[in-house]
Design a protein around this motif. Structure first.
Motif, PDB file in Angstrom:
ATOM      1  N   ALA A  56      51.157  43.449  42.461  1.00  0.00           N
ATOM      2  CA  ALA A  56      50.333  42.084  42.465  1.00  0.00           C
ATOM      3  C   ALA A  56      51.161  41.053  43.172  1.00  0.00           C
ATOM      4  CB  ALA A  56      49.776  41.466  41.254  1.00  0.00           C
ATOM      5  N   THR A  57      50.612  40.106  44.003  1.00  0.00           N
ATOM      6  CA  THR A  57      51.397  38.838  44.616  1.00  0.00           C
ATOM      7  C   THR A  57      50.686  37.587  44.203  1.00  0.00           C
ATOM      8  OG1 THR A  57      49.820  39.001  46.508  1.00  0.00           O
ATOM      9  CG2 THR A  57      52.053  40.519  46.793  1.00  0.00           C
ATOM     10  N   GLY A  58      49.662  37.882  43.487  1.00  0.00           N
ATOM     11  CA  GLY A  58      49.097  36.638  42.913  1.00  0.00           C
ATOM     12  C   GLY A  58      47.960  37.162  41.643  1.00  0.00           C
ATOM     13  N   MET A  59      47.515  36.010  40.987  1.00  0.00           N
ATOM     14  CA  MET A  59      46.575  36.335  39.852  1.00  0.00           C
ATOM     15  C   MET A  59      45.484  35.198  40.081  1.00  0.00           C
ATOM     16  SD  MET A  59      46.988  36.340  35.855  1.00  0.00           S
ATOM     17  CE  MET A  59      47.765  37.628  35.791  1.00  0.00           C
ATOM     18  N   LEU A  60      44.188  35.649  40.234  1.00  0.00           N
ATOM     19  CA  LEU A  60      42.906  34.916  40.312  1.00  0.00           C
ATOM     20  C   LEU A  60      42.364  34.694  39.215  1.00  0.00           C
ATOM     21  CD1 LEU A  60      40.989  33.139  42.189  1.00  0.00           C
ATOM     22  CD2 LEU A  60      39.927  35.370  42.524  1.00  0.00           C
ATOM     23  N   LEU A  61      41.936  33.422  38.820  1.00  0.00           N
ATOM     24  CA  LEU A  61      41.407  32.901  37.367  1.00  0.00           C
ATOM     25  C   LEU A  61      40.269  32.109  37.548  1.00  0.00           C
ATOM     26  CD1 LEU A  61      44.802  32.337  35.681  1.00  0.00           C
ATOM     27  CD2 LEU A  61      43.262  34.453  34.978  1.00  0.00           C
ATOM     28  N   GLY A  62      39.307  32.126  36.663  1.00  0.00           N
ATOM     29  CA  GLY A  62      38.381  31.172  36.471  1.00  0.00           C
ATOM     30  C   GLY A  62      39.044  29.847  35.711  1.00  0.00           C
ATOM     31  N   SER A 131      37.794  36.281  33.479  1.00  0.00           N
ATOM     32  CA  SER A 131      36.794  35.464  34.391  1.00  0.00           C
ATOM     33  C   SER A 131      35.440  36.017  34.867  1.00  0.00           C
ATOM     34  CB  SER A 131      37.644  35.042  35.508  1.00  0.00           C
ATOM     35  OG  SER A 131      38.929  34.422  35.198  1.00  0.00           O
ATOM     36  N   SER A 132      34.818  36.352  33.732  1.00  0.00           N
ATOM     37  CA  SER A 132      33.470  37.116  34.166  1.00  0.00           C
ATOM     38  C   SER A 132      32.540  36.420  35.151  1.00  0.00           C
ATOM     39  CB  SER A 132      32.597  37.096  32.888  1.00  0.00           C
ATOM     40  OG  SER A 132      32.297  36.385  32.181  1.00  0.00           O
ATOM     41  N   ARG A 133      32.354  35.134  35.043  1.00  0.00           N
ATOM     42  CA  ARG A 133      31.626  34.354  35.904  1.00  0.00           C
ATOM     43  C   ARG A 133      32.061  34.152  37.379  1.00  0.00           C
ATOM     44  NH1 ARG A 133      30.536  28.724  33.033  1.00  0.00           N
ATOM     45  NH2 ARG A 133      29.555  28.414  35.223  1.00  0.00           N
ATOM     46  N   LEU A 134      33.476  33.992  37.473  1.00  0.00           N
ATOM     47  CA  LEU A 134      34.111  34.124  38.670  1.00  0.00           C
ATOM     48  C   LEU A 134      33.920  35.527  39.161  1.00  0.00           C
ATOM     49  CD1 LEU A 134      36.006  33.240  40.783  1.00  0.00           C
ATOM     50  CD2 LEU A 134      37.831  33.987  39.447  1.00  0.00           C
ATOM     51  N   ILE A 135      34.001  36.691  38.523  1.00  0.00           N
ATOM     52  CA  ILE A 135      33.935  38.001  39.249  1.00  0.00           C
ATOM     53  C   ILE A 135      32.459  38.341  39.568  1.00  0.00           C
ATOM     54  CG2 ILE A 135      33.660  40.571  38.606  1.00  0.00           C
ATOM     55  CD1 ILE A 135      36.011  39.858  36.604  1.00  0.00           C
ATOM     56  N   HIS A 136      31.545  37.725  38.896  1.00  0.00           N
ATOM     57  CA  HIS A 136      30.153  37.744  39.484  1.00  0.00           C
ATOM     58  C   HIS A 136      29.916  37.106  40.807  1.00  0.00           C
ATOM     59  CE1 HIS A 136      28.937  38.191  35.107  1.00  0.00           C
ATOM     60  NE2 HIS A 136      29.289  39.164  35.539  1.00  0.00           N
ATOM     61  N   SER A 137      30.559  36.111  41.111  1.00  0.00           N
ATOM     62  CA  SER A 137      30.557  35.258  42.134  1.00  0.00           C
ATOM     63  C   SER A 137      31.166  36.044  43.401  1.00  0.00           C
ATOM     64  CB  SER A 137      31.006  33.877  42.058  1.00  0.00           C
ATOM     65  OG  SER A 137      30.327  33.181  41.212  1.00  0.00           O
TER      66      SER A 137
END
Length: 201
Positions: A56-62, A131-137
């Motif tokens: 991984a080069t980055g992490m994405l979070l809500g 980040s479930s809501r982010l994943i849905h988007s």
């Protein structure tokens, strides 16, 4: 220049991903089973987690998941596994915010748009956490390239699910499996576009 977007998640057998780490992590809607992951953590689980983020080069979070992680990790010593502090982190939010956790960039706007732009201007592999809501988007926008799911041997019956009602249909290709001694099944899938349908008749 385009990053791959990987959704990594802990899920129950019935797809719930809410509050795996502890009772106070996320009690929305009175969720009573926070901490369902803990009884199944073993050496095999640790080895898998190292592999999930190895490239991984980055992490994405809500926003909410960012707040949960940022309240803990910045004060953890490097020798205790706080590599997350040095990783590039991206937090999506509809309203401006200040991110004190080092190496964090705030993406203000609709996640489908800001993450699509992020993928275009970065290289490597960006991995979600929680980040479930982010994943849905991201699912609805067709931005997910891969899933890395740790499926735990527990059925919860309620809670936030990784594939919620109305999730966009998608075809998947199995790329790997592994099982831990405590019964956790690690599965990886690449997305392949629309599902292929047919008939067995």
């Amino acid at each position: 220049m385009t990053s791959r977007l990987v959704v990594a998640a802990f899920v129950s057998l019935d797809g719930v991903m809410q509050a795996p780490g502890g009772p106070s992590e996320d009690d929305d809607n009175g969720f009573p089973y926070g901490g369902w992951l803990a009884p199944h953590v073993d050496e095999g689980f640790g080895e898998i987690m190292g592999g999930v983020f190895a490239n991984a080069t980055g992490m994405l979070l809500g926003h909410r998941s960012y707040d949960i992680l940022a309240a803990h990790w910045p004060d953890v010593p490097d020798e205790e596994g706080a590599w997350i502090n040095d990783m590039n982190k991206y937090v999506t939010t509809r309203t401006p915010m200040t991110a004190a956790w080092r190496n964090t960039e705030v993406l203000v706007g609709e996640a489908a748009e800001t993450v699509a732009e992020l993928k275009k201007r970065t290289d490597g592999e960006i991995v979600t956490q929680g980040s479930s809501r982010l994943i849905h988007s991201l699912q609805q926008a067709g931005l997910v390239d891969e899933y890395r799911l740790l499926v735990f041997p527990v059925v919860l019956g309620e809670g936030k699910r990784i594939f919620a009602e109305g999730t966009a249909a998608a075809g998947l290709k199995l790329t790997g499996t592994r099982t831990t001694g405590s019964g956790v099944v690690y599965v990886t899938y690449e997305t392949t576009g629309e599902p292929v349908i047919g008939s067995v008749a």
